[in-house]
Design a protein around this motif. Sequence first.
Motif, mmCIF file in Angstrom:
data_model
loop_
_atom_site.group_PDB
_atom_site.id
_atom_site.type_symbol
_atom_site.label_atom_id
_atom_site.label_comp_id
_atom_site.label_asym_id
_atom_site.label_seq_id
_atom_site.Cartn_x
_atom_site.Cartn_y
_atom_site.Cartn_z
ATOM 1 N N SER A 199 -29.546 -34.431 -78.717
ATOM 2 C CA SER A 199 -29.479 -34.466 -77.254
ATOM 3 C C SER A 199 -29.597 -35.902 -76.752
ATOM 4 C CB SER A 199 -30.616 -33.630 -76.661
ATOM 5 O OG SER A 199 -30.728 -33.848 -75.269
ATOM 6 N N PRO A 200 -28.858 -36.257 -75.696
ATOM 7 C CA PRO A 200 -29.019 -37.590 -75.100
ATOM 8 C C PRO A 200 -30.377 -37.763 -74.429
ATOM 9 C CG PRO A 200 -27.573 -36.219 -73.752
ATOM 10 C CD PRO A 200 -27.814 -35.460 -75.021
ATOM 11 N N TYR A 201 -31.158 -36.693 -74.343
ATOM 12 C CA TYR A 201 -32.475 -36.751 -73.707
ATOM 13 C C TYR A 201 -33.611 -36.680 -74.733
ATOM 14 C CZ TYR A 201 -29.175 -35.453 -70.132
ATOM 15 O OH TYR A 201 -28.073 -35.416 -69.323
ATOM 16 N N TYR A 202 -33.253 -36.762 -76.011
ATOM 17 C CA TYR A 202 -34.280 -36.716 -77.063
ATOM 18 C C TYR A 202 -35.212 -37.922 -76.951
ATOM 19 C CZ TYR A 202 -36.351 -36.739 -81.734
ATOM 20 O OH TYR A 202 -37.244 -36.764 -82.785
ATOM 21 N N TYR A 203 -34.623 -39.105 -76.676
ATOM 22 C CA TYR A 203 -35.428 -40.300 -76.429
ATOM 23 C C TYR A 203 -35.677 -40.409 -74.929
ATOM 24 C CZ TYR A 203 -34.593 -41.803 -81.211
ATOM 25 O OH TYR A 203 -34.552 -41.864 -82.585
ATOM 26 N N LEU A 204 -36.925 -40.600 -74.562
ATOM 27 C CA LEU A 204 -37.293 -40.648 -73.155
ATOM 28 C C LEU A 204 -37.131 -42.056 -72.604
ATOM 29 C CD1 LEU A 204 -40.496 -38.416 -73.233
ATOM 30 C CD2 LEU A 204 -38.133 -37.741 -72.758
ATOM 31 N N GLN A 205 -36.916 -42.123 -71.298
ATOM 32 C CA GLN A 205 -36.799 -43.386 -70.594
ATOM 33 C C GLN A 205 -38.032 -43.607 -69.722
ATOM 34 O OE1 GLN A 205 -33.109 -43.575 -68.420
ATOM 35 N NE2 GLN A 205 -31.851 -43.222 -70.226
ATOM 36 N N GLN A 206 -38.170 -44.833 -69.222
ATOM 37 C CA GLN A 206 -39.298 -45.156 -68.375
ATOM 38 C C GLN A 206 -39.393 -44.185 -67.203
ATOM 39 O OE1 GLN A 206 -36.925 -47.211 -69.633
ATOM 40 N NE2 GLN A 206 -37.419 -49.339 -69.154
ATOM 41 N N ASN A 207 -40.621 -43.731 -66.961
ATOM 42 C CA ASN A 207 -40.953 -42.874 -65.811
ATOM 43 C C ASN A 207 -40.353 -41.473 -65.881
ATOM 44 O OD1 ASN A 207 -42.365 -45.079 -64.562
ATOM 45 N ND2 ASN A 207 -40.386 -45.912 -63.929
ATOM 46 N N ASP A 208 -39.876 -41.052 -67.043
ATOM 47 C CA ASP A 208 -39.440 -39.661 -67.208
ATOM 48 C C ASP A 208 -40.630 -38.719 -67.035
ATOM 49 O OD1 ASP A 208 -36.819 -40.255 -67.655
ATOM 50 O OD2 ASP A 208 -36.809 -39.797 -69.793
ATOM 51 N N VAL A 209 -40.340 -37.508 -66.562
ATOM 52 C CA VAL A 209 -41.373 -36.477 -66.421
ATOM 53 C C VAL A 209 -40.922 -35.231 -67.196
ATOM 54 C CG1 VAL A 209 -42.636 -34.975 -64.839
ATOM 55 C CG2 VAL A 209 -42.093 -37.326 -64.166
ATOM 56 N N LEU A 210 -41.778 -34.762 -68.093
ATOM 57 C CA LEU A 210 -41.533 -33.514 -68.812
ATOM 58 C C LEU A 210 -42.415 -32.424 -68.213
ATOM 59 C CD1 LEU A 210 -41.444 -34.488 -72.608
ATOM 60 C CD2 LEU A 210 -39.535 -33.659 -71.235
ATOM 61 N N TYR A 211 -41.807 -31.283 -67.899
ATOM 62 C CA TYR A 211 -42.577 -30.163 -67.381
ATOM 63 C C TYR A 211 -42.351 -28.947 -68.277
ATOM 64 C CZ TYR A 211 -43.939 -26.124 -64.612
ATOM 65 O OH TYR A 211 -44.510 -24.958 -64.208
ATOM 66 N N VAL A 212 -43.433 -28.427 -68.844
ATOM 67 C CA VAL A 212 -43.363 -27.259 -69.727
ATOM 68 C C VAL A 212 -43.659 -26.011 -68.903
ATOM 69 C CG1 VAL A 212 -44.261 -26.175 -71.811
ATOM 70 C CG2 VAL A 212 -44.109 -28.669 -71.674
#
Length: 257
Positions: A199-212
């Motif tokens: 996935s292009p989102y496997y590596y996170l970028q600055q200020n990303d937010v993950l919500y489970v």
Amino acid sequence: FSCRSVPTDIAYFQDFDAYVQKNQPGNSAPYEPSIRSNDHLLISVSAPVLDQTRVAQFNLPLNSHLAPGETTVIQSAAVQTYIVDKDGYINFPVLGKLKLAGLTRSQAVELLSQKISDYLPEPIINLQIISFKVTVLGEVLKPGPVVVSDERVTIFDAIGAVGDLTIYGDRQNVILARENNGIKELHKLDLTKTEIFNSPYYYLQQNDVLYVEPNNTKKKESKFGAGENYTLSILSISFTAVSVLVSILGIMSNSKN
């Protein structure tokens, strides 16, 4: 209730065997994050042949301030950083405004090296993004911000830093919130599938937010308050006690016959 089927949505990478057959080690390119607006950059310049005067002009000076009640200016060793402005530029000593947004760290180092080489032979550039932070919320053990020191963090690095998902975390519905050039993006990720690695989102970028998101069990439980849950527990215990009593009476009746 003890005969319920084992849930199949708890484990990560459930299609592991298929992924291994399709992917061979060493096929993925190394990842490096890009510099973005509002990033804080720590940049230092040195040279093999040390000329303090020539080198110093490319480094930010120490902080100077007056202590309360004092008249002597004190120099502090506190680190000064470059802040990337909204247009992607920093204001660098001698060189002036340089656009670094969109460049990777190695590309930015190469650009600075080329520019400074006109004034200082064989410059050594050290550049670090020190504002790299992501946030993990929802059904995890310790929700909150995760400060990244090496500028490279995967989804699982971030989840591991907050203690992993709880048993109530929906591993098939993890939402990534990201801002790109002022545009808010939302992406849904499935951690039970090995395709997450591609996935292009496997590596996170600055200020990303993950919500489970909570799973269905947690959502159903949330429909009841503490009092209702207590009542349901009492009813469940009573039902179990009655069932056991009926079973005992049945056994005693059969033994008499």
